[in-house]
Design an enzyme around this catalytic site. Structure first.
Site, PDB file in Angstrom:
ATOM      1  N   HIS A  24      38.899  84.522  24.143  1.00 13.36           N
ATOM      2  CA  HIS A  24      38.716  85.084  22.757  1.00 13.36           C
ATOM      3  C   HIS A  24      39.928  84.756  21.841  1.00 13.36           C
ATOM      4  CE1 HIS A  24      35.096  86.876  24.054  1.00 13.36           C
ATOM      5  NE2 HIS A  24      35.538  87.724  24.896  1.00 13.36           N
TER       6      HIS A  24
HETATM    7  C1  BDR Z   1      38.129  90.983  21.719  1.00 10.13           C
HETATM    8  O1  BDR Z   1      38.182  92.259  22.166  1.00 10.13           O
HETATM    9  C2  BDR Z   1      39.340  92.470  22.834  1.00 10.13           C
HETATM   10  O2  BDR Z   1      38.951  92.977  24.157  1.00 10.13           O
HETATM   11  C3  BDR Z   1      39.653  91.099  23.159  1.00 10.13           C
HETATM   12  O3  BDR Z   1      41.266  91.147  23.222  1.00 10.13           O
HETATM   13  C4  BDR Z   1      39.422  90.527  21.915  1.00 10.13           C
HETATM   14  O4  BDR Z   1      40.510  90.464  20.923  1.00 10.13           O
HETATM   15  C5  BDR Z   1      36.825  90.289  22.203  1.00 10.13           C
HETATM   16  O5  BDR Z   1      35.701  90.922  21.831  1.00 10.13           O
END
Ligand code: BDR
Ligand code: CA
Length: 302
Positions: free
Chosen positions: A239
């Site tokens: 992500h």
């Molecule tokens: C996002 O949520 C967090 O857990 C990750 O670091 C990322 O920024 C993904 O949904």
């Protein structure tokens, strides 16, 4: 003639995928990193701030300031994800302690930086809940309007959520902050799950990292920890690295402008987006995943 590197601040809640993104920013040489501001998100603010300092210490970049930010979302209580990121937020991967203690008050620090630098010369790479940035916009609007670009990971448009049926973590953690940023009229690109779920680390890709630079190998260890917390999966979505990849190579992404509103009710789908309603927001909806992964591996030194 040397090309000027993009001056950035990384606003983050490390977090495993945050760590891969930060390691890429440090190793690739593509960014001039003015500082790392931290926010409560994946874990509490003490943990996320310590992890930012640990990553810098590992990379020998104690010269980059870490500035502690918001310890809780604007109005909701915090959600924590130790089940995914480990109780230390780093999947218990070995990292040194911070070389330098953090500074405090990320919002004031950001406002000072933006007032000091040339207008529109600093980008903010936002990897966590948007609490610090919403406070900047609310408390220091003149400074906020000097930002060059905000690239923010969050939300799900046509994809299912990863928290509620349509809610993604960063926007669920602080939906009011996201709503403030949508309405702010600042230059901002949202990177939702629609894109980040396409950029995935496989076991083979991690083996490539393991054989690369020490920073690439550490990123590989971090992703390995991410596999451990989600057993049975063949690949993991990267992500937060997508934010860095967008900042470096926006041509790898297709951006659409759409109206977006956000669910700020206290239910299970808090943070869900309502496309077609609300303020106009630029959203990356497609990515050349193969080229993005190649850039990520090369930038990490693999
Ligand atoms: C996002 O949520 C967090 O857990 C990750 O670091 C990322 O920024 C993904 O949904
Ligand atoms: Ca994050």
């Amino acid at each position: 003639m040397p090309v000027a590197r993009l001056k950035v601040v990384i606003d983050t809640d490390p977090g495993l995928d945050d760590a891969v993104a930060i390691l890429f920013a440090l190793q690739s040489g593509l960014f001039d990193i003015a500082g790392i501001t931290t926010v409560a998100g994946n874990l509490g603010i003490g943990v996320t701030t310590r992890n930012a300092g640990r990553l810098l210490a590992f990379a020998g970049r104690g010269d980059i300031p870490v500035v502690e930010g918001a310890e809780r979302p604007l109005f909701r209580s915090a959600i924590q994800t130790a089940d995914i990121h480990g109780g230390d937020g780093m999947g218990w991967v070995d990292l040194p302690e911070p070389a330098v203690p953090p500074d405090v008050d990320a919002v004031a620090w950001l406002a000072d930086l933006l007032m000091r630098e040339e207008p529109h010369s600093v980008a903010i790479l936002a990897l966590g809940p948007l609490t610090n940035l919403a406070k900047l916009q609310t408390d220091h609007p003149d400074a906020a309007h000097r930002v060059g670009l905000i690239v923010a990971m969050g939300g799900a448009v046509n994809e299912p959520g990863n928290m509620g049926p349509r809610a993604e973590f960063n926007f669920q953690a602080d939906p009011h902050a996201a709503g403030i940023m949508f309405a702010a009229g600042l230059p901002m690109i949202v990177i939702p799950l629609d894109v980040t779920r396409k950029v995935r680390a496989t076991r083979d890709w991690c083996a490539r990292l393991a054989a690369g630079s020490p920073v690439a190998a550490k990123a590989g260890e971090v992703i390995e920890a991410y596999f451990q917390s989600t057993q049975g999966r063949e690949s993991r979505p990267l992500h937060d690295p997508c934010v860095m990849l967008f900042a470096a190579r926006p041509d790898l992404f297709a951006v659409e402008t759409m109206r977006l509103a956000i669910d700020t009710e206290d239910g299970p789908d808090a943070g869900a987006l309502f496309p077609g309603e609300g303020a106009e927001v630029a959203v990356a909806m497609r990515v050349n995943a193969e080229a993005a992964l190649e850039l990520l591996a090369k930038g990490l030194g693999a």
